[in-house]
Design an enzyme around this catalytic site. Structure first.
Site, PDB file in Angstrom:
ATOM      1  N   VAL A  36       0.754  -1.291   0.608  1.00  0.00           N
ATOM      2  CA  VAL A  36       0.185  -0.378  -0.001  1.00  0.00           C
ATOM      3  C   VAL A  36       0.623   1.083   0.103  1.00  0.00           C
ATOM      4  O   VAL A  36       0.180   1.803  -0.260  1.00  0.00           O
ATOM      5  CB  VAL A  36      -1.094   0.225   0.855  1.00  0.00           C
ATOM      6  CG1 VAL A  36      -2.009  -1.063   1.285  1.00  0.00           C
ATOM      7  CG2 VAL A  36      -0.145   0.443   2.466  1.00  0.00           C
ATOM      8  N   ARG A  48     -13.709  -6.563  25.965  1.00  0.00           N
ATOM      9  CA  ARG A  48     -14.500  -5.610  27.046  1.00  0.00           C
ATOM     10  C   ARG A  48     -13.686  -6.228  28.021  1.00  0.00           C
ATOM     11  O   ARG A  48     -13.504  -5.837  29.318  1.00  0.00           O
ATOM     12  CB  ARG A  48     -16.045  -6.749  27.094  1.00  0.00           C
ATOM     13  CG  ARG A  48     -16.770  -5.605  27.043  1.00  0.00           C
ATOM     14  CD  ARG A  48     -18.914  -6.545  26.942  1.00  0.00           C
ATOM     15  NE  ARG A  48     -17.797  -8.306  26.158  1.00  0.00           N
ATOM     16  CZ  ARG A  48     -19.121  -8.612  25.651  1.00  0.00           C
ATOM     17  NH1 ARG A  48     -19.812  -8.333  25.433  1.00  0.00           N
ATOM     18  NH2 ARG A  48     -18.869  -9.695  25.632  1.00  0.00           N
ATOM     19  N   LYS A 106     -23.244  -6.875   9.611  1.00  0.00           N
ATOM     20  CA  LYS A 106     -24.175  -7.183   8.702  1.00  0.00           C
ATOM     21  C   LYS A 106     -25.830  -6.723   9.623  1.00  0.00           C
ATOM     22  O   LYS A 106     -25.734  -5.620   9.038  1.00  0.00           O
ATOM     23  CB  LYS A 106     -24.565  -8.178   8.520  1.00  0.00           C
ATOM     24  CG  LYS A 106     -24.283  -9.160   9.658  1.00  0.00           C
ATOM     25  CD  LYS A 106     -24.981 -10.355   8.946  1.00  0.00           C
ATOM     26  CE  LYS A 106     -24.705 -11.357  10.276  1.00  0.00           C
ATOM     27  NZ  LYS A 106     -23.559 -12.000  11.060  1.00  0.00           N
ATOM     28  N   VAL A 133     -20.907  -9.297   4.028  1.00  0.00           N
ATOM     29  CA  VAL A 133     -21.737 -10.498   3.756  1.00  0.00           C
ATOM     30  C   VAL A 133     -20.699 -11.760   3.493  1.00  0.00           C
ATOM     31  O   VAL A 133     -19.569 -11.175   2.443  1.00  0.00           O
ATOM     32  CB  VAL A 133     -22.371  -9.763   1.835  1.00  0.00           C
ATOM     33  CG1 VAL A 133     -23.220 -10.576   1.152  1.00  0.00           C
ATOM     34  CG2 VAL A 133     -23.374  -8.557   2.479  1.00  0.00           C
ATOM     35  N   GLY A 135     -18.676 -13.530   4.226  1.00  0.00           N
ATOM     36  CA  GLY A 135     -17.788 -13.794   4.690  1.00  0.00           C
ATOM     37  C   GLY A 135     -16.302 -13.047   4.140  1.00  0.00           C
ATOM     38  O   GLY A 135     -15.915 -12.190   3.393  1.00  0.00           O
ATOM     39  N   ILE A 137     -15.540 -14.438   0.463  1.00  0.00           N
ATOM     40  CA  ILE A 137     -16.464 -14.252  -0.920  1.00  0.00           C
ATOM     41  C   ILE A 137     -16.527 -12.682  -0.714  1.00  0.00           C
ATOM     42  O   ILE A 137     -16.859 -11.468  -0.891  1.00  0.00           O
ATOM     43  CB  ILE A 137     -17.950 -14.755  -1.735  1.00  0.00           C
ATOM     44  CG1 ILE A 137     -17.351 -16.088  -0.967  1.00  0.00           C
ATOM     45  CG2 ILE A 137     -17.700 -14.624  -2.146  1.00  0.00           C
ATOM     46  CD1 ILE A 137     -18.922 -16.506  -1.129  1.00  0.00           C
ATOM     47  N   LYS A 206     -28.100  -9.947   5.069  1.00  0.00           N
ATOM     48  CA  LYS A 206     -27.813  -9.159   4.308  1.00  0.00           C
ATOM     49  C   LYS A 206     -28.277  -9.077   2.759  1.00  0.00           C
ATOM     50  O   LYS A 206     -27.664  -8.578   2.079  1.00  0.00           O
ATOM     51  CB  LYS A 206     -26.668 -10.856   4.004  1.00  0.00           C
ATOM     52  CG  LYS A 206     -25.943 -11.217   4.918  1.00  0.00           C
ATOM     53  CD  LYS A 206     -25.571 -12.907   4.873  1.00  0.00           C
ATOM     54  CE  LYS A 206     -24.641 -12.753   6.638  1.00  0.00           C
ATOM     55  NZ  LYS A 206     -24.658 -14.311   6.606  1.00  0.00           N
TER      56      LYS A 206
HETATM   57  N1  HSE Z   1     -24.053 -17.678  10.586  1.00  0.00           N
HETATM   58  C1  HSE Z   1     -23.635 -16.473   9.682  1.00  0.00           C
HETATM   59  C2  HSE Z   1     -23.985 -18.040   9.044  1.00  0.00           C
HETATM   60  C3  HSE Z   1     -22.219 -16.596   9.790  1.00  0.00           C
HETATM   61  O1  HSE Z   1     -24.177 -19.848   9.132  1.00  0.00           O
HETATM   62  O2  HSE Z   1     -23.357 -18.755   7.472  1.00  0.00           O
HETATM   63  C4  HSE Z   1     -22.246 -15.188   9.768  1.00  0.00           C
HETATM   64  O3  HSE Z   1     -23.105 -14.223   9.261  1.00  0.00           O
END
Ligand code: HSE
Length: 443
Positions: A36, A48, A106, A133, A135, A137, A206
């Site tokens: 970069v 936390r 999301k 959205v 993961g 991909i 999503k």
């Molecule tokens: N809980 C989601 C799934 C993953 O089963 O694809 C996170 O969005």
């Protein structure tokens, strides 16, 4: 030794994704700097509890409970806390201070997206959300950049890995929804409370994000029609298989004409649907995700891969981090989220789809004609009809008449007409029960 400009990166959250982002950032810092043209300094990780359990060893001196101070000293803030609060407050604070923000959240984007994008635009900052959205991909950047000159017509997404795992398991091994859910829980795919996944809430969030981006229109979460998979039976999966289909929980985003006014609108919806076994989405097995995009010029594209997982999702976050850092190096304001089309969001009744309906009926003369007339009255055209008699010549139910199973596939019609047909059929005295109503998608 090249001297790079220093960019301060604040990480909020050290859960399964956050810990992997921190680890990759610390381990690959030199390589990222060379890519970069700026060094990415992880200035701290807000958590936390600094003594809480972690999936990766993180330098203790970086952990802090003071998110606010960390945010105010950052050029780029990475929000991986999840949920609405305190994530919303932190993201707004970061954007208002001029920092770019990267989030995988999301729920936050689907419910407060316009507020966050407005805040970013006010100061010329940028909000990145590739990891929100599907993961690992890449789908946000292709929709926002690669396909920006095209017109997306439809998106069919398998965007929830837990439900895909469950439906795939039922399809491959037989068994009930409850059996497959138990396996998904055992293997760690389903959470202790699986409601958000199996009832389609996760996929609906999503769908709202994808539809807003693809159609340059704000699509509120409340406008996404949602139906989960908890009522799906082993018999429906088996019947789908015999008819050449596989059942998938789909997030569908579509640009279409309102059947009454003819005006262009959009639809975002989530439901289990029958997909031909020849469709590329039928080959998405296990907990994988895939997003099938139909664009006017590009044609059909499919994006496939891991939709969840700490390391996999961290890859998408790192990609956003590189984009944000490059923008800092080059300069210039962020690109505002485009909502110029501002199309109306159409209700579920206005979409065009096909139904497959399974009925238990009296096996007597005239029954088929009566049912056919109900379809005709609602202007729904029957495409296929398969009748089976469970035990030919068996004594009738209640001793009065024999019964048959009818599986009726329709041609395309509005969902309103199809739903009204099903309601009329269910009330008919020749119909004992409507045992399954599923939409067919992807044709
Ligand atoms: N809980 C989601 C799934 C993953 O089963 O694809 C996170 O969005």
């Amino acid at each position: 030794m090249i001297e790079y400009r220093n960019l301060r990166v604040a990480l909020l959250g050290a859960g399964s994704v956050g810990a992997q982002v921190a680890k990759l950032l610390l381990e690959h810092g030199d390589e990222l700097a060379a890519r970069v043209g700026a060094s990415l300094e992880l200035t701290g990780i807000a958590v936390r509890d600094v003594d809480g359990p972690r999936t990766a060893d993180l330098p203790r001196h970086l952990l802090t409970t003071d998110a606010q101070s960390l945010i105010l000293g950052a050029d780029i803030v990475v929000e991986l806390i999840g949920g609405i609060e305190p994530a919303r407050t932190h993201v707004l604070q970061a954007l208002n201070s001029g920092a770019d923000v990267i989030t995988a959240n999301k729920a936050l984007l689907a419910t407060h997206g316009p507020e966050l994008f407005d805040a970013a635009e006010q100061v010329g900052a940028q909000l990145y959300y590739e990891a929100a959205v599907a993961g690992a991909i890449p789908i946000i950047r292709p929709l926002r950049d690669s396909l920006a000159g095209d017109r997306v017509r439809r998106i069919l997404g398998i965007v929830n890995g837990t439900t895909n795992f469950i439906l795939d398991r039922m399809d491959r091994d037989g068994g009930s929804f409850q059996d497959a859910l138990a396996t998904a829980t055992e293997l760690g795919y389903a959470e202790a409370d699986p409601t958000a996944d199996i009832e389609g809430y996760d996929a609906a969030q999503k769908a709202a994000i994808l539809a807003s981006l693809a159609f340059h229109t704000t699509v509120p979460l409340e406008a996404v029609h949602r139906q989960g998979i908890t009522a799906i039976t082993g018999a429906e999966i088996e019947s789908a298989r015999r008819a050449g289909y596989v059942l998938k929980l789909l997030a569908i985003c579509e640009r279409l004409a309102d059947p009454v006014t003819g005006q262009e609108g959009v639809s975002a919806r989530v439901y289990p649907a029958l997909v031909s076994r020849d469709h590329p989405l039928a080959a998405v097995h296990g907990a994988n995700n895939a997003v099938f995009v139909e664009a006017e010029a590009a044609g059909s594209l499919m994006f496939y891969g891991a939709g969840a997982g700490g390391l996999e999702t961290a890859s998408a976050v790192l990609g956003d981090l590189v984009s944000a850092a490059r923008r800092h190096v080059v300069g210039g304001p962020g690109v505002a989220e485009s909502t110029h089309a501002d199309l109306p969001v159409l209700p579920i009744g206005s979409i065009t789809t096909r139904y497959q309906i399974t009925l238990e009926v009296a096996d007597e003369p005239g029954v088929l004609a009566r049912i056919a007339s109900l379809f005709s009255e609602h202007e729904v055209s029957v495409e296929t009809l398969v009748q089976s008699v469970a035990q030919a010549g068996a004594p009738a139910r209640g001793g009065a008449r024999s019964t048959a199973t009818l599986v009726i596939g329709t041609h395309a019609a509005t969902d309103a007409a199809l739903a009204a047909t099903v309601a009329a059929v269910a009330e008919s005295d020749v119909v004992d029960a409507v045992t399954s109503v599923l939409r067919v998608e992807g044709a």
